[in-house]
Design a protein around this motif. Structure first.
Motif, PDB file in Angstrom:
ATOM      1  N   ASP A  14      57.392  44.965 -36.573  1.00 10.41           N
ATOM      2  CA  ASP A  14      58.161  45.465 -35.424  1.00 10.41           C
ATOM      3  C   ASP A  14      58.844  44.321 -34.675  1.00 10.41           C
ATOM      4  O   ASP A  14      60.010  44.436 -34.276  1.00 10.41           O
ATOM      5  N   GLU A  15      58.125  43.211 -34.484  1.00 16.94           N
ATOM      6  CA  GLU A  15      58.707  42.059 -33.804  1.00 16.94           C
ATOM      7  C   GLU A  15      59.839  41.457 -34.632  1.00 16.94           C
ATOM      8  O   GLU A  15      60.848  41.030 -34.088  1.00 16.94           O
ATOM      9  N   ARG A  17      61.878  43.086 -36.659  1.00 20.81           N
ATOM     10  CA  ARG A  17      63.030  43.980 -36.442  1.00 20.81           C
ATOM     11  C   ARG A  17      63.654  43.742 -35.066  1.00 20.81           C
ATOM     12  O   ARG A  17      64.875  43.665 -34.923  1.00 20.81           O
ATOM     13  N   LYS A  18      62.795  43.655 -34.050  1.00 23.77           N
ATOM     14  CA  LYS A  18      63.262  43.480 -32.672  1.00 23.77           C
ATOM     15  C   LYS A  18      64.077  42.197 -32.527  1.00 23.77           C
ATOM     16  O   LYS A  18      65.203  42.226 -32.022  1.00 23.77           O
ATOM     17  N   TYR A  19      63.536  41.074 -32.974  1.00 23.40           N
ATOM     18  CA  TYR A  19      64.246  39.802 -32.777  1.00 23.40           C
ATOM     19  C   TYR A  19      65.441  39.660 -33.707  1.00 23.40           C
ATOM     20  O   TYR A  19      66.438  39.038 -33.342  1.00 23.40           O
ATOM     21  N   TRP A  20      65.373  40.246 -34.885  1.00 20.26           N
ATOM     22  CA  TRP A  20      66.550  40.233 -35.763  1.00 20.26           C
ATOM     23  C   TRP A  20      67.727  40.909 -35.046  1.00 20.26           C
ATOM     24  O   TRP A  20      68.828  40.401 -35.021  1.00 20.26           O
ATOM     25  N   ARG A  21      67.437  42.076 -34.464  1.00 15.82           N
ATOM     26  CA  ARG A  21      68.480  42.821 -33.745  1.00 15.82           C
ATOM     27  C   ARG A  21      68.952  42.045 -32.513  1.00 15.82           C
ATOM     28  O   ARG A  21      70.139  41.993 -32.227  1.00 15.82           O
ATOM     29  N   GLU A  22      68.039  41.431 -31.768  1.00 10.30           N
ATOM     30  CA  GLU A  22      68.434  40.676 -30.571  1.00 10.30           C
ATOM     31  C   GLU A  22      69.300  39.471 -30.929  1.00 10.30           C
ATOM     32  O   GLU A  22      70.246  39.158 -30.208  1.00 10.30           O
ATOM     33  N   PRO A  27      70.850  45.801 -36.926  1.00  6.60           N
ATOM     34  CA  PRO A  27      69.508  46.044 -37.470  1.00  6.60           C
ATOM     35  C   PRO A  27      69.304  45.223 -38.746  1.00  6.60           C
ATOM     36  O   PRO A  27      70.262  44.886 -39.439  1.00  6.60           O
ATOM     37  N   TYR A  75      57.008  34.700 -35.422  1.00  8.45           N
ATOM     38  CA  TYR A  75      57.527  33.930 -34.289  1.00  8.45           C
ATOM     39  C   TYR A  75      57.997  32.543 -34.737  1.00  8.45           C
ATOM     40  O   TYR A  75      59.024  32.048 -34.276  1.00  8.45           O
ATOM     41  N   CYS A  84      64.949  30.591 -31.338  1.00  6.18           N
ATOM     42  CA  CYS A  84      64.284  31.350 -30.270  1.00  6.18           C
ATOM     43  C   CYS A  84      63.160  30.515 -29.652  1.00  6.18           C
ATOM     44  O   CYS A  84      62.499  29.740 -30.344  1.00  6.18           O
TER      45      CYS A  84
END
Length: 134
Positions: A14-15, A17-22, A27, A75, A84
């Motif tokens: 989930d993380e 996916r989240k950071y890839w999108r950010e 997506p 991370y 990041c």
């Protein structure tokens, strides 16, 4: 995600996916057996949360001694590949067109057994906690 994956491995996916999108504002193309995978390898050092990030022509694999180590690998990937950074007062998430998946062969583990935040309240809050500094 394989059925029966532990919560930390699911959180790692989930993380990702989240950071890839950010970072990319898109997506992630595919999280599957051929693109991005997350797995636990009990042969790695679980006491020190050892993990590996390995990429080849099939994609990138995040492999950890336990679920928490897989999350650390995700991370680490975003720190190395996208710049990041995570801070108490806010995260730094640079914007990029894409994130390079290739050329990775990372093996990391903590030098210490305990990871966590320790507050030094016995010595006074204003002396040790940045949010109390003037």
């Amino acid at each position: 995600m394989p059925s029966g994956a532990c919560k930390a491995v699911t959180a790692a996916a989930d993380e990702f996916r989240k950071y890839w999108r950010e970072v990319t504002a898109r997506p992630v193309a595919k999280i599957s057996e051929k693109r991005v995978t997350f797995e636990v390898d009990p042969k790695l050092d679980a006491v020190h949360d050892e993990y590996r990030i390995v990429s080849d022509d099939k994609g990138v694999r995040f492999v950890g001694a336990n679920g928490r180590a897989v999350l650390y690998a995700v991370y680490d990937f975003f720190e190395r590949q996208a710049g990041c950074r995570w801070f108490w007062d806010g995260d730094k998430v640079p914007k990029r067109e894409t994130i390079e998946l290739g050329g990775l062969d990372v093996r990391e583990k903590s030098r210490f057994e305990y990871r966590g935040i320790r507050y030094f309240a016995h010595r006074g809050l204003t002396r040790f906690q940045a949010e109390h500094w003037g």
